[in-house]
Scaffold this motif. Sequence first.
Motif, mmCIF file in Angstrom:
data_model
loop_
_atom_site.group_PDB
_atom_site.id
_atom_site.type_symbol
_atom_site.label_atom_id
_atom_site.label_comp_id
_atom_site.label_asym_id
_atom_site.label_seq_id
_atom_site.Cartn_x
_atom_site.Cartn_y
_atom_site.Cartn_z
ATOM 1 N N ILE A 1 0.781 -1.264 0.073
ATOM 2 C CA ILE A 1 0.129 0.049 -0.065
ATOM 3 C C ILE A 1 0.881 1.239 0.067
ATOM 4 O O ILE A 1 0.531 2.389 -0.443
ATOM 5 C CB ILE A 1 -1.223 0.031 1.116
ATOM 6 C CG1 ILE A 1 -0.510 0.228 2.380
ATOM 7 C CG2 ILE A 1 -1.973 -1.275 1.275
ATOM 8 C CD1 ILE A 1 -1.467 0.868 3.570
ATOM 9 N N SER B 1 -13.441 -7.224 1.063
ATOM 10 C CA SER B 1 -12.549 -6.273 0.035
ATOM 11 C C SER B 1 -12.461 -6.628 -1.286
ATOM 12 O O SER B 1 -12.252 -5.993 -2.344
ATOM 13 C CB SER B 1 -11.369 -5.646 0.520
ATOM 14 O OG SER B 1 -10.370 -6.912 0.520
ATOM 15 N N ARG C 1 -6.967 -3.121 2.139
ATOM 16 C CA ARG C 1 -6.452 -2.302 0.880
ATOM 17 C C ARG C 1 -5.511 -2.955 0.053
ATOM 18 O O ARG C 1 -5.528 -3.064 -1.217
ATOM 19 C CB ARG C 1 -5.883 -1.229 1.568
ATOM 20 C CG ARG C 1 -5.160 0.149 0.950
ATOM 21 C CD ARG C 1 -6.253 1.125 0.312
ATOM 22 N NE ARG C 1 -5.616 1.712 -0.485
ATOM 23 C CZ ARG C 1 -5.676 1.638 -1.894
ATOM 24 N NH1 ARG C 1 -6.762 0.678 -2.333
ATOM 25 N NH2 ARG C 1 -5.311 2.532 -2.907
ATOM 26 N N ASP D 1 -7.384 -3.099 8.310
ATOM 27 C CA ASP D 1 -7.648 -1.957 6.846
ATOM 28 C C ASP D 1 -6.703 -2.185 6.209
ATOM 29 O O ASP D 1 -6.760 -2.310 4.760
ATOM 30 C CB ASP D 1 -7.594 -0.779 7.554
ATOM 31 C CG ASP D 1 -8.747 -0.564 8.624
ATOM 32 O OD1 ASP D 1 -9.886 -1.246 8.601
ATOM 33 O OD2 ASP D 1 -9.006 0.597 9.248
ATOM 34 N N ILE D 2 -5.476 -2.425 6.574
ATOM 35 C CA ILE D 2 -4.205 -2.293 5.562
ATOM 36 C C ILE D 2 -4.292 -3.616 4.840
ATOM 37 O O ILE D 2 -3.997 -3.769 3.422
ATOM 38 C CB ILE D 2 -2.812 -2.322 6.230
ATOM 39 C CG1 ILE D 2 -2.696 -0.768 6.820
ATOM 40 C CG2 ILE D 2 -1.828 -2.402 5.237
ATOM 41 C CD1 ILE D 2 -1.565 -0.322 7.447
ATOM 42 N N GLU E 1 -7.073 -5.031 -2.391
ATOM 43 C CA GLU E 1 -7.561 -4.229 -3.317
ATOM 44 C C GLU E 1 -6.588 -3.825 -4.422
ATOM 45 O O GLU E 1 -6.895 -4.020 -5.655
ATOM 46 C CB GLU E 1 -8.186 -3.087 -3.000
ATOM 47 C CG GLU E 1 -9.488 -3.268 -2.316
ATOM 48 C CD GLU E 1 -10.029 -1.912 -1.425
ATOM 49 O OE1 GLU E 1 -10.817 -2.133 -0.584
ATOM 50 O OE2 GLU E 1 -9.530 -0.907 -1.565
#
Length: 322
Positions: A48, A131, A81, A77-78, A84
Amino acid sequence: MKIKNLKLNGVTALAPMAGVTDKAYREICKKFGVSYVISEMISAKGLIYNNENTFKLMEISESERPTGIQFFGNEPDIMARACEIAERFKPDVIDVNMGCPVPKVVNNGCGSALMKNPELCYKIISSMVNSTSTPITVKIRKGWDENQENAIEIAMACEEAGASAITIHGRTKSQMYSLTADWQIIKDVKNTVSIPVIGNGDILSAYDAIDMLNTTNCDMVMVGRGSLGNPWIFKEINEKIYLGKKPKPPSVIEKVDVMLEHINTLCKYKGELHGMKEARKYVAWYIKGLKCAAKFRNEAGKLNSFNELLDLSRRLMKENKM
Ligand SMILES: Cc1cc2nc3c(=O)[nH]c(=O)nc-3n(C[C@H](O)[C@H](O)[C@H](O)COP(=O)(O)O)c2cc1C
């Protein structure tokens, strides 16, 4: 077996190994019939934060598929992400490392340290599942140490969070790679969850693979160290299972040919200078057990060019009377 909608033909998987299972390594194993391969562990944070080296690790070639990308990290969260961002590389599976025992990973709360916190494992998997549509899987150990053998609890938490398969290595974090792997825990996890279970630990031959499949009822076997300098292990497992053929060790010529093909591909992907530095360990693995291996291993440690490897190979074959 199926990982979510992904159908895997066969029962063998290549274990993720940092510094080993790069694209060239995975391609060679694929040539020898492995059903499913996984990348080295990749930092979700590195991805990220647009780390260029991390992006390189994410590359997948069409010939090696189906391929899983393995992430390590501990922030839901990381991790989500990173899933994605990973989509642009089209991984067939995204795996989460919950087994790495190495201090620099564990001391940051990642790898096997996650097993100390089942709630966090649940949160990580569930945020990743939400995600992406890519299947999310997890690789765990038996537990942190002999007082915290909680593989079953973690497996259940991950299944509930939406994981599509679980790999279990039958050692605790404290054991690192010592003693023998406990296959009973693989059987116990298999008996507990409904998603596919991949068994891992100490498969060094086709006989070991069949033994693990039979004794644990796992859906697939994952081979790590048994494949070092020995991609033939996957062919041997397949031939033994599907054709009843007795494993036959490769000839010296075959070993040298495959080694050269592997290192040539490695140099193509990483450039000769960098590729040959990395090649040193692979060469040492390929020549293990051959005549004068110790002398050539010494030389392998100083290789700088592909031509030097060709020269070493010629002398190695001569020494082995080829
Ligand atoms: C050099 C090396 C690097 C490894 N790197 C990883 C890794 O990046 N991710 C992971 O989940 N396990 C990693 N492992 C553990 C292996 O995937 C596997 O669980 C372990 O080696 C036991 O299987 P084996 O007995 O077939 O080798 C690594 C192991 C070795 C020897």
